[in-house]
Design an enzyme around this catalytic site. Structure first.
Site, PDB file in Angstrom:
ATOM      1  N   ASP A 190       3.743  -7.749   8.746  1.00  0.00           N
ATOM      2  CA  ASP A 190       4.217  -7.560   7.380  1.00  0.00           C
ATOM      3  C   ASP A 190       5.667  -7.084   7.416  1.00  0.00           C
ATOM      4  OD1 ASP A 190       1.519  -7.972   7.016  1.00  0.00           O
ATOM      5  OD2 ASP A 190       1.206  -6.243   5.710  1.00  0.00           O
ATOM      6  N   LYS A 232       3.277 -10.108  -0.450  1.00  0.00           N
ATOM      7  CA  LYS A 232       2.555  -8.841  -0.570  1.00  0.00           C
ATOM      8  C   LYS A 232       3.259  -7.955  -1.591  1.00  0.00           C
ATOM      9  CE  LYS A 232       1.526  -4.773   2.335  1.00  0.00           C
ATOM     10  NZ  LYS A 232       1.577  -4.245   3.727  1.00  0.00           N
ATOM     11  N   LYS A 270      -1.280 -10.744  -0.797  1.00  0.00           N
ATOM     12  CA  LYS A 270      -1.890  -9.492  -0.358  1.00  0.00           C
ATOM     13  C   LYS A 270      -1.545  -8.406  -1.370  1.00  0.00           C
ATOM     14  CE  LYS A 270      -1.837  -6.048   3.385  1.00  0.00           C
ATOM     15  NZ  LYS A 270      -1.330  -5.738   4.763  1.00  0.00           N
TER      16      LYS A 270
END
Length: 238
Positions: free
Chosen positions: A110, A176, A205
Site C-alpha cells: 500500500d 484505498k 480498499k
C-alpha cells in the site's frame, strides 16, 4: 499521462444486496500500523489472522520478514506500506522500498500518494509516483499488488475522484481510502465514488474507522473489496 475516463456504464458498481459473514471474513486485512507495535504484537496479529482465515495482515515494513516467516505455512499473506503515512517520499525511494519489501515476502504493498500534491490538484506528480511504483512491481516475480492510498479526508470530493482516476490510469490494482493517521477514515460516499471510477479495472480498499460488523457490511455493499482494520476479530466474532 493516459486520458482519464470513468469506467463504462456496464462496469459501474451498484450496492450489493446481500453480504455474508464469509464475505466480510474474506475481505479483512488484519492491520497493525501503530509505531509502537512490537515483534510480539505482530506475531499475535499473524496468529489471529491465520486462525480466523483472514487473507492478509497489514504491517509496517520493519516486520515484513518476520511476519512472512510466521505465516509461511498458512493461507494468510503479508501486506505492508510505503511512503507512509504522508506520501512525502520520492519516486526513487518508493521504487526501492517496493523491491526490498517484495524480496522480504510482501505480496501486497500500500503506497500513499503525495497528498500535498493532490491538494494542489497536481495530478501529474501523483500519476508519476504511482506509475513508478507500478512499473517496479511489474518487474518483480512474484509481482506484488499495489494499493494506492488517496487519503480521502484530506481532499475535497472532486479531488478524491481525480486521485482515484489518476491511480487507476497509472495501473494501480486497488485504490484505498485512508491511512488511518489523518483526521477521518472511510466514508460510504468516497467508497462508492471510488468503486465507480475503478469499474472492472481496479478494486477498492476501505480503511480507517471500520470497527463494527455493520460498518464492514456497508463498505462491502457500496463497492469495497477489502477492509483495512485493526478490529478484524471483532468483525467476525459471533
Amino acid at each position: 499521462m493516459p486520458e482519464l475516463t470513468l469506467a463504462p456504464e456496464s462496469t459501474v458498481q451498484l450496492p450489493k444486496q446481500y453480504i455474508t459473514a464469509e464475505d466480510v471474513r474474506g475481505a479483512i486485512e488484519h492491520t497493525l500500523l501503530k509505531p509502537e507495535a512490537s515483534v510480539v504484537d505482530v506475531e499475535n496479529l499473524c496468529q489471529e489472522a491465520s486462525r480466523h482465515g483472514f487473507p492478509l495482515v497489514c504491517i509496517n515494513p520493519q516486520h515484513v520478514s518476520h511476519a512472512a516467516a510466521v505465516l509461511a505455512e498458512s493461507d494468510t499473506n503479508v501486506c505492508t506500506v510505503i511512503g507512509f503515512p504522508f506520501g512525502a517520499t520520492s519516486p526513487d525511494a518508493l521504487a526501492y522500498e517496493v523491491m526490498e519489501l517484495a524480496a522480504k515476502g510482501a505480496r501486497e504493498i500500500d503506497m500513499v500518494v503525495p497528498v500535498g500534491s493532490m491538494v494542489e490538484d497536481d495530478v501529474w506528480t501523483v500519476y508519476s509516483h504511482v506509475a513508478r511504483v507500478v512499473r517496479t512491481a511489474k518487474s518483480l516475480v512474484p509481482r506484488p499488488q499495489i494499493k494506492v492510498i488517496v487519503e480521502t479526508s484530506a481532499l475535497q470530493f472532486d479531488q478524491v475522484i481525480k486521485a482515484a482516476l489518476v491511480s487507476v490510469a497509472a495501473g494501480a490494482d486497488f485504490i484505498k481510502t485512508s491511512t488511518g493517521f489523518h483526521k477521518g477514515g472511510a466514508m460510504l460516499a468516497d467508497v462508492s465514488a471510488m468503486a465507480m471510477v475503478a469499474g472492472s479495472t481496479a478494486r477498492v480498499k476501505a480503511s480507517g474507522g471500520v470497527r463494527t460488523p455493520s460498518a464492514a457490511v456497508q463498505m462491502l455493499r457500496y463497492g469495497a473489496h477489502r477492509l483495512g482494520t485493526s478490529s478484524g476479530v471483532k468483525l467476525v466474532r459471533k
